[in-house]
Design a protein around this motif. Structure first.
Motif, short mmCIF file in Angstrom:
data_model
loop_
_atom_site.label_atom_id
_atom_site.label_comp_id
_atom_site.label_asym_id
_atom_site.label_seq_id
_atom_site.Cartn_x
_atom_site.Cartn_y
_atom_site.Cartn_z
N VAL A 147 0.95 -1.12 0.03
CA VAL A 147 0.05 0.08 -0.05
C VAL A 147 0.75 1.29 -0.07
CG1 VAL A 147 -0.30 0.12 2.56
CG2 VAL A 147 -1.82 1.31 1.26
N ASP A 148 0.61 2.23 -0.75
CA ASP A 148 1.45 3.27 -1.01
C ASP A 148 1.39 4.28 0.36
OD1 ASP A 148 1.78 2.62 -3.70
OD2 ASP A 148 0.66 4.23 -4.63
N TRP A 149 0.16 4.29 1.01
CA TRP A 149 -0.06 5.14 2.07
C TRP A 149 -1.19 4.66 2.96
CZ3 TRP A 149 3.34 8.82 3.98
CH2 TRP A 149 3.00 9.48 4.95
N THR A 150 -0.99 4.68 4.13
CA THR A 150 -2.06 4.52 4.99
C THR A 150 -2.03 5.09 6.35
OG1 THR A 150 -3.34 2.87 6.43
CG2 THR A 150 -0.94 2.57 6.15
N ASP A 151 -3.18 5.68 6.91
CA ASP A 151 -3.14 6.23 8.37
C ASP A 151 -3.44 5.70 9.24
OD1 ASP A 151 -2.61 8.99 7.08
OD2 ASP A 151 -4.66 9.01 6.21
N GLY A 161 3.47 1.98 3.24
CA GLY A 161 3.76 3.55 3.30
C GLY A 161 2.86 4.17 4.40
N THR A 162 3.68 5.03 5.13
CA THR A 162 3.06 5.68 6.21
C THR A 162 3.67 6.74 6.86
OG1 THR A 162 1.52 5.51 8.00
CG2 THR A 162 3.61 4.33 8.33
N SER A 163 3.07 7.62 7.70
CA SER A 163 4.02 8.56 8.33
C SER A 163 4.44 8.09 9.46
CB SER A 163 2.78 9.56 8.92
OG SER A 163 2.20 9.09 10.00
N PRO A 164 5.56 8.83 10.09
CA PRO A 164 6.57 8.22 11.25
C PRO A 164 5.45 8.14 12.28
CG PRO A 164 7.70 9.99 10.24
CD PRO A 164 6.44 9.94 9.35
N ALA A 165 4.38 8.94 12.54
CA ALA A 165 3.79 8.98 13.84
C ALA A 165 2.76 7.83 13.76
CB ALA A 165 2.72 10.01 13.68
N VAL A 166 2.44 7.03 12.61
CA VAL A 166 1.63 5.77 12.43
C VAL A 166 2.49 4.61 12.71
CG1 VAL A 166 0.18 4.37 11.07
CG2 VAL A 166 -0.36 6.86 11.21
#
Length: 274
Positions: A147-151, A161-166
């Motif tokens: 997955v390119d990006w997930t929250d 792919g995700t943010s450092p927080a997640v």
């Protein structure tokens, strides 16, 4: 569908007409009955090539009843075509970007090949997406679970792919933080280090060919090791048969891939590991 005809080799040939749900054209196929595969409920199935829009090759799957009448048909892209797109020079050239952005890229590639979960974290979504797509090239499966990006935390993906927080909420994964340039939960990967060093010296077309062939060979050796280990007369000695054909560093990676594919095979051959 026409009546079966008997050929010179005494094999029956049937003529089947099926509608393509993409181009809406009816195509006609000459199919030997010996090529029909058993299907659910006493039906038969056959897969063949259909030339769709712009003469694009597609796979058409046809389900026939016992009278060889078409019950169902479906169309999908030709597998080779999917693979060619996956290994396009543009995508493969991003291996250089991976090596530049991730200091321990070799260890991350080994984790992907071994079917471990790898999380790519950064506040730069563009960089994350680019790295995820590049790592997909090294997935041991034909269709990477990515997955390119997930929250949120996902349980059914292997390259995320995700943010450092997640990313902090993920446990027991290989974590690549592009912002801090840190990679955690990985180990040395001698084969992959040499592999990547060699790839980045090539032009994109040559890089694609070499990478695809090398990865395919590694996976085939892993599959062979799994098959050999399940033979009662071979069992744990399977590792000795594979050791004859590969380097020590390659064997270490192959064993990692085996463990990702089939942990039960790992248990069988483990007693002979050095």
């Amino acid at each position: 569908m026409s009546k079966p005809e008997k050929g010179k080799d005494t094999k029956y040939i049937i003529t089947v007409r099926a509608l393509c749900d993409i181009c809406k054209n009816v195509d006609t196929f000459q199919i030997p009955t010996k090529d029909l595969l058993p299907h659910i409920g006493g039906l038969y199935q056959v897969s063949t090539i259909h030339h769709c829009n712009d003469n694009k090759e597609m796979v058409i799957n046809i389900v026939l009843d016992r009278n060889f009448a078409v019950r169902q048909s479906s169309v999908s892209p030709f597998v080779a075509e999917r693979e060619i797109d996956r290994w396009s020079p543009e995508k493969v050239n991003n291996i250089r970007f991976l090596v530049k952005q991730v200091k321990e890229a070799d260890r991350v590639v080994q984790a992907v090949l071994s079917n471990r979960t790898v999380v790519i974290a950064s506040n730069n979504k563009t960089f994350v997406t680019k790295i995820v797509h590049t790592l997909e090239l090294f997935s041991p499966t034909r269709f990477p679970q990515s997955v390119d990006w997930t929250d949120k935390v996902l349980e059914d993906k292997k390259i995320i792919g995700t943010s450092p927080a997640v990313a902090k909420d993920y446990k027991n994964v290989v974590l690549v933080n592009l912002d801090t340039k840190k990679v955690t939960n990985v180990k040395p990967a001698n084969y992959c280090q040499t592999f990547l060093d060699s790839l980045v010296t090539l032009e994109p077309i040559g890089m694609a060919y070499a990478a695809r062939l090398k990865i395919s060979n590694l996976i085939e050796f892993a599959k062979m090791l799994i098959d050999l280990s399940k033979e009662p007369e071979i069992g744990p000695r399977a590792i000795d048969l594979v050791r004859m054909d590969v380097s020590a560093d390659a064997l270490e990676l192959i064993l990692e891939i085996v463990d990702g594919f089939d942990p039960t095979a790992t248990q069988i051959i483990k007693e002979n590991w050095i």
